[in-house]
Design a protein around this motif. Structure first.
Motif, PDB file in Angstrom:
ATOM      1  N   TYR A 109      60.947-116.119 -42.889  1.00  0.00           N
ATOM      2  CA  TYR A 109      59.817-115.183 -42.932  1.00  0.00           C
ATOM      3  C   TYR A 109      60.173-114.004 -43.846  1.00  0.00           C
ATOM      4  O   TYR A 109      59.433-113.654 -44.771  1.00  0.00           O
ATOM      5  CB  TYR A 109      59.486-114.667 -41.524  1.00  0.00           C
ATOM      6  CG  TYR A 109      58.301-113.741 -41.506  1.00  0.00           C
ATOM      7  CD1 TYR A 109      57.020-114.212 -41.265  1.00  0.00           C
ATOM      8  CD2 TYR A 109      58.448-112.376 -41.783  1.00  0.00           C
ATOM      9  CE1 TYR A 109      55.923-113.369 -41.283  1.00  0.00           C
ATOM     10  CE2 TYR A 109      57.362-111.521 -41.819  1.00  0.00           C
ATOM     11  CZ  TYR A 109      56.103-112.022 -41.558  1.00  0.00           C
ATOM     12  OH  TYR A 109      55.010-111.169 -41.593  1.00  0.00           O
ATOM     13  N   CYS A 144      57.678-107.938 -40.344  1.00  0.00           N
ATOM     14  CA  CYS A 144      56.306-108.425 -40.211  1.00  0.00           C
ATOM     15  C   CYS A 144      55.308-107.499 -40.896  1.00  0.00           C
ATOM     16  O   CYS A 144      55.634-106.372 -41.257  1.00  0.00           O
ATOM     17  CB  CYS A 144      55.954-108.515 -38.724  1.00  0.00           C
ATOM     18  SG  CYS A 144      56.038-106.922 -37.907  1.00  0.00           S
ATOM     19  N   GLY A 145      54.070-108.002 -41.021  1.00  0.00           N
ATOM     20  CA  GLY A 145      52.982-107.158 -41.510  1.00  0.00           C
ATOM     21  C   GLY A 145      52.379-106.384 -40.342  1.00  0.00           C
ATOM     22  O   GLY A 145      53.060-106.117 -39.350  1.00  0.00           O
ATOM     23  N   ARG A 155      47.581-112.936 -29.652  1.00  0.00           N
ATOM     24  CA  ARG A 155      46.530-113.035 -30.666  1.00  0.00           C
ATOM     25  C   ARG A 155      46.535-114.409 -31.332  1.00  0.00           C
ATOM     26  O   ARG A 155      47.547-115.112 -31.327  1.00  0.00           O
ATOM     27  CB  ARG A 155      46.674-111.941 -31.723  1.00  0.00           C
ATOM     28  CG  ARG A 155      47.895-112.060 -32.640  1.00  0.00           C
ATOM     29  CD  ARG A 155      47.603-112.644 -33.986  1.00  0.00           C
ATOM     30  NE  ARG A 155      48.809-112.929 -34.747  1.00  0.00           N
ATOM     31  CZ  ARG A 155      49.481-114.067 -34.671  1.00  0.00           C
ATOM     32  NH1 ARG A 155      49.083-115.031 -33.873  1.00  0.00           N
ATOM     33  NH2 ARG A 155      50.569-114.254 -35.392  1.00  0.00           N
ATOM     34  N   GLY A 184      43.961-116.580 -43.058  1.00  0.00           N
ATOM     35  CA  GLY A 184      44.570-115.428 -43.735  1.00  0.00           C
ATOM     36  C   GLY A 184      46.008-115.320 -43.264  1.00  0.00           C
ATOM     37  O   GLY A 184      46.435-114.314 -42.713  1.00  0.00           O
ATOM     38  N   GLU A 185      46.774-116.402 -43.480  1.00  0.00           N
ATOM     39  CA  GLU A 185      48.161-116.415 -42.969  1.00  0.00           C
ATOM     40  C   GLU A 185      49.118-115.920 -44.058  1.00  0.00           C
ATOM     41  O   GLU A 185      48.957-116.248 -45.235  1.00  0.00           O
ATOM     42  CB  GLU A 185      48.505-117.847 -42.548  1.00  0.00           C
ATOM     43  CG  GLU A 185      49.364-117.936 -41.318  1.00  0.00           C
ATOM     44  CD  GLU A 185      48.713-117.362 -40.077  1.00  0.00           C
ATOM     45  OE1 GLU A 185      48.899-116.149 -39.815  1.00  0.00           O
ATOM     46  OE2 GLU A 185      48.040-118.113 -39.355  1.00  0.00           O
ATOM     47  N   ILE A 192      49.238-113.097 -45.217  1.00  0.00           N
ATOM     48  CA  ILE A 192      48.449-112.286 -46.137  1.00  0.00           C
ATOM     49  C   ILE A 192      48.582-110.807 -45.795  1.00  0.00           C
ATOM     50  O   ILE A 192      48.429-109.947 -46.642  1.00  0.00           O
ATOM     51  CB  ILE A 192      46.957-112.733 -46.047  1.00  0.00           C
ATOM     52  CG1 ILE A 192      46.806-114.134 -46.638  1.00  0.00           C
ATOM     53  CG2 ILE A 192      46.022-111.770 -46.742  1.00  0.00           C
ATOM     54  CD1 ILE A 192      47.220-114.271 -48.078  1.00  0.00           C
ATOM     55  N   ASP A 193      48.914-110.520 -44.529  1.00  0.00           N
ATOM     56  CA  ASP A 193      48.885-109.097 -44.123  1.00  0.00           C
ATOM     57  C   ASP A 193      49.879-108.256 -44.907  1.00  0.00           C
ATOM     58  O   ASP A 193      49.553-107.176 -45.385  1.00  0.00           O
ATOM     59  CB  ASP A 193      49.046-108.926 -42.604  1.00  0.00           C
ATOM     60  CG  ASP A 193      50.294-109.539 -42.000  1.00  0.00           C
ATOM     61  OD1 ASP A 193      51.021-110.284 -42.698  1.00  0.00           O
ATOM     62  OD2 ASP A 193      50.563-109.259 -40.802  1.00  0.00           O
ATOM     63  N   TYR A 194      51.108-108.775 -45.113  1.00  0.00           N
ATOM     64  CA  TYR A 194      52.090-107.958 -45.861  1.00  0.00           C
ATOM     65  C   TYR A 194      51.891-108.081 -47.367  1.00  0.00           C
ATOM     66  O   TYR A 194      52.662-107.525 -48.145  1.00  0.00           O
ATOM     67  CB  TYR A 194      53.531-108.327 -45.455  1.00  0.00           C
ATOM     68  CG  TYR A 194      53.893-109.788 -45.612  1.00  0.00           C
ATOM     69  CD1 TYR A 194      54.312-110.300 -46.824  1.00  0.00           C
ATOM     70  CD2 TYR A 194      53.804-110.657 -44.525  1.00  0.00           C
ATOM     71  CE1 TYR A 194      54.638-111.640 -46.969  1.00  0.00           C
ATOM     72  CE2 TYR A 194      54.116-112.000 -44.655  1.00  0.00           C
ATOM     73  CZ  TYR A 194      54.542-112.481 -45.880  1.00  0.00           C
ATOM     74  OH  TYR A 194      54.858-113.813 -46.010  1.00  0.00           O
ATOM     75  N   GLY A 235      50.279-118.510 -37.582  1.00  0.00           N
ATOM     76  CA  GLY A 235      51.368-117.546 -37.423  1.00  0.00           C
ATOM     77  C   GLY A 235      52.415-117.714 -38.503  1.00  0.00           C
ATOM     78  O   GLY A 235      52.156-118.240 -39.587  1.00  0.00           O
ATOM     79  N   GLY A 236      53.626-117.289 -38.199  1.00  0.00           N
ATOM     80  CA  GLY A 236      54.706-117.251 -39.192  1.00  0.00           C
ATOM     81  C   GLY A 236      55.139-118.635 -39.664  1.00  0.00           C
ATOM     82  O   GLY A 236      55.552-118.817 -40.805  1.00  0.00           O
ATOM     83  N   MET A 293      49.172-107.265 -38.966  1.00  0.00           N
ATOM     84  CA  MET A 293      48.074-108.002 -38.325  1.00  0.00           C
ATOM     85  C   MET A 293      48.217-108.139 -36.808  1.00  0.00           C
ATOM     86  O   MET A 293      47.260-107.907 -36.061  1.00  0.00           O
ATOM     87  CB  MET A 293      47.993-109.399 -38.944  1.00  0.00           C
ATOM     88  CG  MET A 293      47.067-110.335 -38.208  1.00  0.00           C
ATOM     89  SD  MET A 293      46.892-111.906 -39.021  1.00  0.00           S
ATOM     90  CE  MET A 293      48.427-112.724 -38.600  1.00  0.00           C
ATOM     91  N   ASP A 294      49.406-108.526 -36.352  1.00  0.00           N
ATOM     92  CA  ASP A 294      49.553-108.842 -34.934  1.00  0.00           C
ATOM     93  C   ASP A 294      49.306-107.605 -34.075  1.00  0.00           C
ATOM     94  O   ASP A 294      48.567-107.640 -33.085  1.00  0.00           O
ATOM     95  CB  ASP A 294      50.967-109.372 -34.635  1.00  0.00           C
ATOM     96  CG  ASP A 294      51.295-110.609 -35.445  1.00  0.00           C
ATOM     97  OD1 ASP A 294      50.372-111.163 -36.073  1.00  0.00           O
ATOM     98  OD2 ASP A 294      52.464-111.021 -35.458  1.00  0.00           O
TER      99      ASP A 294
END
Ligand code: GLA
Length: 371
Positions: free
Chosen positions: A207, A153-154, A13, A18-19, A21-23, A321-322, A156-157
């Motif tokens: 991270y 991780c959140g 992906r 929106g980096e 941001i998911d978590y 990414g991270g 998103m991936d």
């Protein structure tokens, strides 16, 4: 391997914006790409799973009675997914053989780990008729990453790998998991990834540290009598009012999250209005925030982003990414791309004595069963 019963294609992906941001419960804009991992699977009438990686030139076996984390990182993707399927559906998995082959660069920020985890879950679902939903696959893959691989991780991936749609970004609300597909119409520009081919060793630990800094910030704000569920939903004014209560770095992390979340909304509007210039500004803004406030960039990534600022060949560039290595994402004018790649590759090699790898990405579909 005999003819596989099942062949799964699981994509990597990208993330437009929106980096980190998911978590934090905000909005992100990922998409599945046309690079990915191929998994070939067969049942084998035993209690053992035999797994072969063409790229690692490595084979290993898992005894289904004893699924525990391994010292070898890539084994944990299988172990983790099998473990969480067994938790959900005890006794449902029997022995199988699996061969994997990938054209997705590892450690590049294109999420080869989510591609593998979701691919395994999708493959086992097909092989043993588990009846897993897309959300089950996403959750199992995420849990494997948290508990067997060790990155907190959140979502998103995994979400992008499973639910990606050809030619579209996904505007994903990470709190509700609602998604809107947004046409990726970038003409006369296209998406170019430049892989630094470095992955700094602190990527995982830093991270996880960012995640806990944000959690700490949320906790400190809520201690003032609020009940926010995540950082992305705290108004800017409340974070500013409480600046003196927050460690400087925590304040910066939270500020970044709010600004990046706003940029995602702006980028989405820019895309809908076909205002690519504005999209480019959002993308450069994202890189500045990731570099200065969130502190997840590195020298190599900054060099690649700065190099693009000289003329109007690139509308926007940022690390993706991270962080701490991996790729930059560039929105580049198609007809100037080849010259640009040539120049930036030479400059990068001169500075870092490392080769750059360029990928023109096409947005593809999510994980699927080819047979
Ligand atoms: C990694 C994680 C994702 C996300 C990104 C940063 O790819 O797996 O969950 O947090 O970093 O946006």
């Amino acid at each position: 391997m005999q003819d596989p019963m099942l062949t799964i294609k699981s994509p990597g992906r990208i993330n437009l914006i929106g980096e980190h941001i998911d978590y934090n419960g905000g909005e992100v804009m990922p998409a599945a790409i046309d690079l990915g991992i191929l998994l070939k699977l067969n049942v084998n009438d035993s209690n053992t799973c035999n797994i072969h990686s063409v790229d690692y030139e490595d084979t290993f076996s898992i005894d289904l009675e004893e699924v525990v984390p391994s010292e070898i990182e890539w084994h944990n993707y299988f172990l983790g997914v099998i473990y969480f399927i067994q938790q959900k559906l005890p006794g449902s998995i029997k022995g199988f053989d699996c061969t994997i082959e990938s054209n997705l660069p590892i450690g590049s920020g294109m999420s080869s780990s989510a591609a593998l985890e979701c691919g395994i879950a999708k493959g086992l679902d097909g092989l043993f008729d588990l009846g897993l939903t897309n959300l089950d696959i996403i959750t199992i893959a995420r849990d494997a990453e948290h508990h067997f691989v060790g990155t907190k991780c959140g979502i998103m991936d995994q979400f992008a790998v499973v639910n990606g749609k050809k030619g579209h970004f996904m505007k994903l609300n990470c709190q509700t998991l609602e998604v809107e597909y947004v046409k990726a119409d970038l003409d006369p520009y296209e998406l170019l990834l430049l892989n630094t081919n470095v992955e700094h060793s602190l990527a995982t630990s830093e991270y996880n540290k960012r995640r806990s800094e944000c959690e700490q910030g949320l906790h400190l704000i809520n201690a003032q009598g609020y009940d926010f569920k995540d950082v992305a939903h705290i108004p800017h004014s409340i974070i500013d009012e409480n600046k003196h209560r927050l460690p400087v770095k925590t304040f910066n992390r939270m500020k970044f999250v709010l600004e990046e979340n706003q940029r995602t909304a702006m980028a989405n509007n820019a895309l809908l209005n076909n205002d690519l210039q504005a999209l480019g500004w959002c993308i450069y803004g994202s890189h500045e925030g990731l570099k200065n406030l969130y502190e997840v960039s590195c020298e190599e990534l900054d060099f690649l982003v700065d190099f693009t600022r000289v003329d109007d060949t690139v509308l926007g560039a940022r690390m993706m990414g991270g962080g701490f290595g991996g790729c930059t994402l560039n929105i580049i004018r198609k007809n100037k791309k080849d010259d640009f790649i040539d120049q930036i590759s030479k400059a990068y090699f001169k500075k870092f004595k490392t080769d750059l790898t360029a990928y023109t990405v096409k947005i593809g579909d999510g994980v699927r069963n080819l047979k």
